[in-house]
Design a protein around this motif. Structure first.
Motif, PDB file in Angstrom:
ATOM      1  N   ASP A  88      39.839  26.323  46.241  1.00 28.15           N
ATOM      2  CA  ASP A  88      38.505  26.331  46.845  1.00 28.15           C
ATOM      3  C   ASP A  88      37.458  26.779  45.838  1.00 28.15           C
ATOM      4  N   ALA A  89      36.227  26.273  45.982  1.00 30.71           N
ATOM      5  CA  ALA A  89      35.108  26.794  45.202  1.00 30.71           C
ATOM      6  C   ALA A  89      34.982  28.288  45.465  1.00 30.71           C
ATOM      7  N   GLN A  90      34.572  29.032  44.437  1.00 30.31           N
ATOM      8  CA  GLN A  90      34.579  30.489  44.495  1.00 30.31           C
ATOM      9  C   GLN A  90      33.175  31.077  44.564  1.00 30.31           C
ATOM     10  N   PRO A  91      33.036  32.242  45.191  1.00 24.70           N
ATOM     11  CA  PRO A  91      31.719  32.864  45.317  1.00 24.70           C
ATOM     12  C   PRO A  91      31.213  33.424  43.992  1.00 24.70           C
ATOM     13  N   GLY A  92      29.905  33.533  43.861  1.00 28.44           N
ATOM     14  CA  GLY A  92      29.307  34.128  42.673  1.00 28.44           C
ATOM     15  C   GLY A  92      29.096  33.127  41.563  1.00 28.44           C
ATOM     16  N   ASP A  93      28.200  33.480  40.650  1.00 27.91           N
ATOM     17  CA  ASP A  93      27.902  32.600  39.527  1.00 27.91           C
ATOM     18  C   ASP A  93      29.134  32.310  38.676  1.00 27.91           C
ATOM     19  N   ASP A  94      29.968  33.334  38.480  1.00 28.47           N
ATOM     20  CA  ASP A  94      31.096  33.215  37.553  1.00 28.47           C
ATOM     21  C   ASP A  94      32.452  33.217  38.245  1.00 28.47           C
ATOM     22  N   GLY A  95      32.462  33.053  39.575  1.00 28.19           N
ATOM     23  CA  GLY A  95      33.726  33.113  40.289  1.00 28.19           C
ATOM     24  C   GLY A  95      34.731  32.073  39.851  1.00 28.19           C
ATOM     25  N   TRP A  96      34.268  30.934  39.364  1.00 27.10           N
ATOM     26  CA  TRP A  96      35.157  29.846  38.943  1.00 27.10           C
ATOM     27  C   TRP A  96      35.988  30.210  37.722  1.00 27.10           C
ATOM     28  N   ILE A  97      35.550  31.228  36.963  1.00 26.07           N
ATOM     29  CA  ILE A  97      36.235  31.576  35.717  1.00 26.07           C
ATOM     30  C   ILE A  97      37.616  32.154  35.989  1.00 26.07           C
ATOM     31  N   VAL A  98      37.773  32.934  37.062  1.00 27.50           N
ATOM     32  CA  VAL A  98      39.062  33.574  37.325  1.00 27.50           C
ATOM     33  C   VAL A  98      40.160  32.547  37.599  1.00 27.50           C
ATOM     34  N   PRO A  99      39.987  31.600  38.536  1.00 22.87           N
ATOM     35  CA  PRO A  99      41.066  30.625  38.717  1.00 22.87           C
ATOM     36  C   PRO A  99      41.327  29.771  37.479  1.00 22.87           C
ATOM     37  N   LEU A 100      40.281  29.467  36.720  1.00 21.33           N
ATOM     38  CA  LEU A 100      40.497  28.724  35.474  1.00 21.33           C
ATOM     39  C   LEU A 100      41.351  29.524  34.517  1.00 21.33           C
ATOM     40  N   ALA A 101      41.015  30.800  34.302  1.00 24.37           N
ATOM     41  CA  ALA A 101      41.735  31.634  33.341  1.00 24.37           C
ATOM     42  C   ALA A 101      43.176  31.866  33.777  1.00 24.37           C
ATOM     43  N   VAL A 102      43.370  32.184  35.047  1.00 28.07           N
ATOM     44  CA  VAL A 102      44.721  32.454  35.536  1.00 28.07           C
ATOM     45  C   VAL A 102      45.595  31.209  35.425  1.00 28.07           C
ATOM     46  N   THR A 103      45.074  30.068  35.850  1.00 29.78           N
ATOM     47  CA  THR A 103      45.856  28.837  35.806  1.00 29.78           C
ATOM     48  C   THR A 103      46.169  28.426  34.375  1.00 29.78           C
ATOM     49  N   ALA A 104      45.180  28.507  33.487  1.00 29.46           N
ATOM     50  CA  ALA A 104      45.421  28.153  32.085  1.00 29.46           C
ATOM     51  C   ALA A 104      46.499  29.042  31.474  1.00 29.46           C
ATOM     52  N   ALA A 105      46.455  30.337  31.768  1.00 33.13           N
ATOM     53  CA  ALA A 105      47.447  31.259  31.211  1.00 33.13           C
ATOM     54  C   ALA A 105      48.846  30.935  31.715  1.00 33.13           C
ATOM     55  N   PRO A 155      53.255  37.839  53.194  1.00 32.08           N
ATOM     56  CA  PRO A 155      53.849  38.774  52.229  1.00 32.08           C
ATOM     57  C   PRO A 155      54.482  38.109  51.014  1.00 32.08           C
ATOM     58  N   GLU A 156      55.195  37.003  51.218  1.00 29.19           N
ATOM     59  CA  GLU A 156      55.859  36.348  50.091  1.00 29.19           C
ATOM     60  C   GLU A 156      54.847  35.714  49.145  1.00 29.19           C
ATOM     61  N   LEU A 157      53.813  35.110  49.691  1.00 30.30           N
ATOM     62  CA  LEU A 157      52.775  34.546  48.828  1.00 30.30           C
ATOM     63  C   LEU A 157      52.035  35.643  48.085  1.00 30.30           C
ATOM     64  N   ARG A 158      51.805  36.768  48.746  1.00 32.96           N
ATOM     65  CA  ARG A 158      51.158  37.905  48.094  1.00 32.96           C
ATOM     66  C   ARG A 158      52.010  38.414  46.932  1.00 32.96           C
ATOM     67  N   GLU A 159      53.305  38.543  47.136  1.00 26.65           N
ATOM     68  CA  GLU A 159      54.201  39.021  46.074  1.00 26.65           C
ATOM     69  C   GLU A 159      54.208  38.058  44.890  1.00 26.65           C
ATOM     70  N   ALA A 160      54.272  36.765  45.173  1.00 25.27           N
ATOM     71  CA  ALA A 160      54.269  35.780  44.094  1.00 25.27           C
ATOM     72  C   ALA A 160      52.940  35.798  43.351  1.00 25.27           C
ATOM     73  N   ALA A 161      51.836  35.921  44.089  1.00 27.62           N
ATOM     74  CA  ALA A 161      50.521  35.951  43.453  1.00 27.62           C
ATOM     75  C   ALA A 161      50.382  37.169  42.559  1.00 27.62           C
ATOM     76  N   ALA A 162      50.862  38.327  43.009  1.00 32.35           N
ATOM     77  CA  ALA A 162      50.773  39.544  42.199  1.00 32.35           C
ATOM     78  C   ALA A 162      51.539  39.379  40.893  1.00 32.35           C
ATOM     79  N   ALA A 163      52.726  38.779  40.962  1.00 35.33           N
ATOM     80  CA  ALA A 163      53.518  38.563  39.750  1.00 35.33           C
ATOM     81  C   ALA A 163      52.818  37.571  38.822  1.00 35.33           C
ATOM     82  N   CYS A 164      52.218  36.543  39.375  1.00 35.90           N
ATOM     83  CA  CYS A 164      51.546  35.538  38.554  1.00 35.90           C
ATOM     84  C   CYS A 164      50.292  36.118  37.892  1.00 35.90           C
ATOM     85  N   PHE A 165      49.511  36.892  38.622  1.00 36.92           N
ATOM     86  CA  PHE A 165      48.326  37.512  38.032  1.00 36.92           C
ATOM     87  C   PHE A 165      48.719  38.488  36.932  1.00 36.92           C
ATOM     88  N   ALA A 166      49.794  39.244  37.140  1.00 41.77           N
ATOM     89  CA  ALA A 166      50.250  40.171  36.104  1.00 41.77           C
ATOM     90  C   ALA A 166      50.660  39.417  34.846  1.00 41.77           C
TER      91      ALA A 166
END
Length: 449
Positions: free
Chosen positions: A309-326, A370-381
């Motif tokens: 989804d499109a993200q809030p804020g001027d720079d919100g799009w940077i986080v999903p781009l950075a996380v996915t690229a990494a 809960p399972e999606l939260r756990e997977a997301a936490a591991a992916c962000f880390a």
């Protein structure tokens, strides 16, 4: 990053009727261009609203005046108009994450400054929370698209006119196996996609009312149907599976000089080839057919991830781009992401995305699952560890860490903020008011021509 799989041009080959074997060869050979992952890109879509009070509708005449001004502005990234008047900025392929961020950020500064002169601004949300769908572009392509999608209900009009996303574009990967091989990246994109839906869900409202879904935008894609917006067999070899999907997907329209275009019902591209009616399909028709398919992961030589989804804020799009690229371009992070999402595969029940229970739960519940939260936490880390190796600036690391703390670690997503604010007096300006002025930190109309 063109929508067309052809090399362009009005050559004789492009106008010659195609056969099934030719289509399979074209799709297999061109939609997956393998090699070392070296470039990435992002396509950021925005809702355009009144700068002072975004709940007020903007007239088509006012939009056209602002867009006419934007046509005169030099930008590094192509700027296009979506059917409902949304704006999309598509970065050129970048050699690094920071090059991509810097290019798009500078272009967005320019776009916001021009829009501000007309009292307009950009809003980042997966679905317009205020207004009913209203089509701004009236062209044969969109007339046909509307007629086709109306057969499955109202979801098509909402998707066309009221939705916005952050689409991350990645190289397909190596031909050989391994964390950066194209087969693994194709598989990871579909497995990780549900986590990205949940982590960045930001469309819980339609007409200012909760829909019961954290990502209503993802719900719309599911309602449009598997033939138009679904993925191929998840267990198939990517090239073979996608070629089969393209042939068996329904044709949206048969183009012709003048309008309206023909909108057949239930005609697949394979059946069109065999029947040769109302005329034999050509290479140009295949190119166009590919632009009318909207799977969550679309192969266009590179991989286009369309589920965020499109993200809030001027720079919100940077986080999903950075996380996915990494998670895709750093070998260690890619392996960590693969291990993190592997336990989720059973919930998909071997059904294609997004029409399986895992993706449904991600869209409905976000990170409250809960399972999606756990997977997301591991992916962000894993992403936070990888981003310095990709040359990410400290500000990008800070933004990803802040998102992890504010949302992922708490089992929340931006949709939760909107729902919390709804329980107060109204949608707060800090969350959804368009930002104006310069920042301080398929087949669409090209706005620059």
């Amino acid at each position: 990053m063109s929508d067309s799989i052809s090399d362009g041009g009005d050559c004789t080959e492009h106008r010659t009727a195609v056969t099934e074997p030719e289509v399979e060869a074209l799709v297999r050979g061109i939609c997956f261009k393998t090699g070392p992952p070296r470039t990435l890109g992002v396509e950021v879509e925005w809702l355009v609203h009144e700068l002072r009070l975004p709940q007020l509708p903007v007239t088509p005449e006012r939009l056209e005046a602002a867009y006419a001004a934007l046509r005169t502005v030099p930008l590094s990234s192509p700027l296009t108009i979506e059917p409902g008047g949304q704006l999309e900025l598509s970065s050129p392929p970048a050699a690094s994450l920071m090059e991509c961020i810097d290019t798009v950020s500078a272009d967005l500064d320019t776009v916001r400054a021009v829009l501000a002169e007309y009292g307009l601004g950009l809003v980042g949300a997966g679905h317009d929370p205020w207004h009913e769908p209203r089509r701004y572009l009236h062209e044969p392509r969109y007339d046909a698209m509307e007629a086709c999608l109306d057969r499955t209900g109202a979801a098509g009009r909402h998707m066309m006119c009221s939705s916005a996303s952050v689409q991350v574009c990645l190289d397909a990967g190596y031909e050989s196996p391994g964390p950066l091989g194209h087969e693994r990246r194709w598989q990871l994109a579909h497995q990780l996609g549900a986590v990205l839906v949940a982590a960045f869900a930001n469309s819980p409202l339609v007409g200012r009312q909760p829909t019961g879904w954290m990502s209503t935008r993802q719900l719309l894609w599911m309602e449009i149907g598997a033939g138009r917006a679904g993925a191929p067999d998840p267990d198939g070899q990517p090239r073979t599976a996608w070629a089969r999907h393209v042939l068996d997907a329904p044709v949206m329209c048969v183009r012709r000089d003048g309008s309206p275009w023909d909108v057949p019902e239930g005609l697949t591209f394979r059946e069109w080839i065999r029947s040769r009616a109302p005329r034999p399909p050509t290479r140009a028709d295949l190119d166009y057919h590919l632009t009318t398919l909207f799977p969550p992961v679309r192969p266009r030589g590179h991989l286009e991830l369309r589920m965020i989804d499109a993200q809030p804020g001027d720079d919100g799009w940077i986080v999903p781009l950075a996380v996915t690229a990494a998670l895709f371009d750093d070998p260690e992070a890619a392996e960590s992401a693969h291990q993190a999402v592997k336990p989720l595969t059973e919930r998909a029940m071997n059904l294609p995305a997004p029409h399986n229970p895992l993706w449904t739960d991600a869209a409905r519940h976000g990170l409250a699952d809960p399972e999606l939260r756990e997977a997301a936490a591991a992916c962000f880390a894993a992403a936070l560890e990888a981003l310095p190796r990709l040359g990410a600036a400290p500000a990008v690391l800070d933004a990803v860490a802040a998102y992890l703390d504010r949302y992922v670690a708490r089992g929340r997503c931006p949709a939760d903020d909107l729902l919390d604010s709804l329980r107060g007096t109204d949608l707060p300006p800090s969350r959804l008011r368009p930002a104006g002025g310069a920042r301080t930190a398929h087949g669409r109309k090209d706005i620059r021509t």
